[in-house]
Design an enzyme around this catalytic site. Structure first.
Site, mmCIF file in Angstrom:
data_model
loop_
_atom_site.group_PDB
_atom_site.id
_atom_site.type_symbol
_atom_site.label_atom_id
_atom_site.label_comp_id
_atom_site.label_asym_id
_atom_site.label_seq_id
_atom_site.Cartn_x
_atom_site.Cartn_y
_atom_site.Cartn_z
ATOM 1 N N ASN A 12 26.407 -40.967 24.085
ATOM 2 C CA ASN A 12 26.123 -41.784 25.270
ATOM 3 C C ASN A 12 26.918 -41.194 26.425
ATOM 4 O O ASN A 12 28.132 -41.351 26.485
ATOM 5 C CB ASN A 12 26.546 -43.239 25.010
ATOM 6 C CG ASN A 12 26.376 -44.109 26.242
ATOM 7 O OD1 ASN A 12 25.627 -43.756 27.155
ATOM 8 N ND2 ASN A 12 27.063 -45.239 26.277
ATOM 9 N N LYS A 14 26.840 -42.024 29.496
ATOM 10 C CA LYS A 14 27.150 -43.000 30.562
ATOM 11 C C LYS A 14 26.817 -42.376 31.926
ATOM 12 O O LYS A 14 25.809 -41.692 32.037
ATOM 13 C CB LYS A 14 28.611 -43.433 30.468
ATOM 14 C CG LYS A 14 29.008 -43.818 29.054
ATOM 15 C CD LYS A 14 30.320 -44.511 28.979
ATOM 16 C CE LYS A 14 30.697 -44.710 27.529
ATOM 17 N NZ LYS A 14 31.700 -45.723 27.321
ATOM 18 N N HIS A 100 24.065 -52.361 26.071
ATOM 19 C CA HIS A 100 25.425 -51.802 25.935
ATOM 20 C C HIS A 100 26.418 -52.765 26.588
ATOM 21 O O HIS A 100 26.101 -53.419 27.584
ATOM 22 C CB HIS A 100 25.478 -50.432 26.625
ATOM 23 C CG HIS A 100 26.724 -49.669 26.313
ATOM 24 N ND1 HIS A 100 27.908 -49.912 26.974
ATOM 25 C CD2 HIS A 100 26.984 -48.685 25.417
ATOM 26 C CE1 HIS A 100 28.842 -49.094 26.485
ATOM 27 N NE2 HIS A 100 28.304 -48.337 25.548
ATOM 28 N N GLU A 102 28.785 -52.299 28.493
ATOM 29 C CA GLU A 102 29.041 -52.056 29.927
ATOM 30 C C GLU A 102 27.928 -52.667 30.781
ATOM 31 O O GLU A 102 28.176 -53.083 31.914
ATOM 32 C CB GLU A 102 29.196 -50.547 30.184
ATOM 33 C CG GLU A 102 30.526 -50.045 29.645
ATOM 34 C CD GLU A 102 30.539 -48.581 29.225
ATOM 35 O OE1 GLU A 102 29.635 -47.819 29.601
ATOM 36 O OE2 GLU A 102 31.484 -48.212 28.483
ATOM 37 N N GLU A 175 29.413 -52.131 18.315
ATOM 38 C CA GLU A 175 30.406 -51.540 19.197
ATOM 39 C C GLU A 175 31.410 -52.612 19.624
ATOM 40 O O GLU A 175 31.157 -53.338 20.603
ATOM 41 C CB GLU A 175 29.724 -50.978 20.444
ATOM 42 C CG GLU A 175 28.746 -49.871 20.168
ATOM 43 C CD GLU A 175 28.718 -48.854 21.290
ATOM 44 O OE1 GLU A 175 28.983 -47.690 21.027
ATOM 45 O OE2 GLU A 175 28.479 -49.252 22.443
ATOM 46 N N GLY A 181 35.933 -46.589 24.637
ATOM 47 C CA GLY A 181 36.647 -45.837 25.668
ATOM 48 C C GLY A 181 38.136 -46.103 25.706
ATOM 49 O O GLY A 181 38.814 -45.733 26.668
ATOM 50 N N SER A 221 35.309 -45.253 20.293
ATOM 51 C CA SER A 221 36.334 -44.216 20.128
ATOM 52 C C SER A 221 36.169 -43.386 18.861
ATOM 53 O O SER A 221 37.152 -43.073 18.181
ATOM 54 C CB SER A 221 37.734 -44.849 20.200
ATOM 55 O OG SER A 221 37.926 -45.447 21.468
HETATM 56 C C1 PEP Z 1 30.006 -45.912 24.007
HETATM 57 O O1 PEP Z 1 29.844 -45.475 25.121
HETATM 58 O O2 PEP Z 1 29.118 -46.584 23.490
HETATM 59 C C2 PEP Z 1 31.261 -45.632 23.302
HETATM 60 C C3 PEP Z 1 31.389 -46.041 22.067
HETATM 61 O O3 PEP Z 1 32.224 -44.937 23.989
HETATM 62 P P1 PEP Z 1 33.544 -44.236 23.366
HETATM 63 O O4 PEP Z 1 33.078 -43.395 22.216
HETATM 64 O O5 PEP Z 1 34.106 -43.424 24.480
HETATM 65 O O6 PEP Z 1 34.453 -45.327 22.908
#
Ligand code: PEP
Length: 260
Positions: A12, A14, A100, A102, A175, A181, A221
């Site tokens: 992803n 972003k 998501h 975000e 998630e 992040g 992460s």
């Molecule tokens: C994501 O963007 O869905 C995500 C899991 O980001 P990260 O791997 O940076 O935690």
């Protein structure tokens, strides 16, 4: 990695990268992926910002799926700034991330918008990676299961409302918001517990056969350092990866682990 379901390794991006970065990424990544032994045992996908999709499609040379990060539930109309499923399909995109955290956190997306988006996707036979996950406060106050159940309920309602139900077009990504992040991944035990729960909710909604087929990704992460522990769990069917998907080498290492 011998698993019941084919692993999906999804990046992803972003709101990162420009076209030149996209070209450089795939120039490095595609030869590596093409030479990866057992690469056909995994699916690889990138969820890209819209202006990068054409470049990503051209440069990835059909070795991976190029997906979007969002879409509107209406096929067309007065929704300035939005993009519809027919527009994406017209552009050769057949998959999107949806819901998501975000989008929920910064753009007020809710379980109700998730329901509408799942309904629209099912009607169009459009594939989705639908995200669920709890915040740190919710986990600390033992609300994880309740929050996940409400999010799944919206997803399941959207699917059930559609006259052309196609469960093979749905992937769920667990998630935990506190792990996205932050560098703070869920432990394998925490992830597996929720993944098992998601599968049991799916079994109740659609039957045990469908629950066995459902791919549930973990996101939060994921790095080359923790990927082996997470992906070797029977209930974890892949990963949705933000930060580590921006570097071709890190992302390739995760693909390598999945295909090993
Ligand atoms: C994501 O963007 O869905 C995500 C899991 O980001 P990260 O791997 O940076 O935690």
């Amino acid at each position: 990695m011998k698993k019941s379901r084919k692993l999906l390794i999804a990046g992803n991006w972003k709101m990162n990268k420009l076209r030149a970065d996209t070209e450089a990424f795939f120039d490095e990544f595609v030869p590596k992926l093409s030479a990866l032994p057992h690469k056909d045992t995994i699916d690889v996908l990138f969820s890209c910002p819209l202006p990068l999709i054409a470049t990503a499609q051209t440069k990835s040379k059909n070795t991976v799926t190029i997906a979007s990060q969002n879409y509107h539930w209406e096929p067309k109309g007065a929704f300035t700034g939005e993009v519809s499923i027919p527009m994406l399909v017209d552009f050769g995109v057949n998959t999107s991330v949806v819901g998501h955290s975000e989008r929920r956190q910064y753009f007020n997306e809710s379980n109700e918008t998730m329901r509408k988006k799942l309904l629209a996707a099912q009607n169009a036979k459009f594939k989705v990676i639908a995200c669920v996950g709890e915040t740190l406060e919710q986990r600390k106050s033992n609300q994880t299961t309740q929050v996940i159940d409400e999010q799944l309920k919206a997803i399941i309602s959207g699917i059930k409302e559609s006259s052309s139900q196609s469960l093979e077009h749905v992937v769920i990504a667990y998630e935990p918001v506190w792990a996205i992040g932050t560098g703070l991944s869920a432990t394998t035990e925490q992830a597996v517990e929720v993944h098992k729960h998601i599968r049991s909710v799916w079994a109740t909604a659609f039957g045990p056969g469908e629950a066995q087929k459902l791919r549930v990704l973990y996101g939060g992460s994921v790095t080359p350092d923790n990927a082996t522990a997470l992906l070797s769990q029977e209930d974890i069917d892949g990963a949705l990866i933000g930060g580590a998907s921006l570097k071709p080498d890190d992302f390739f290492k995760i693909c390598q682990i999945a295909a090993s």
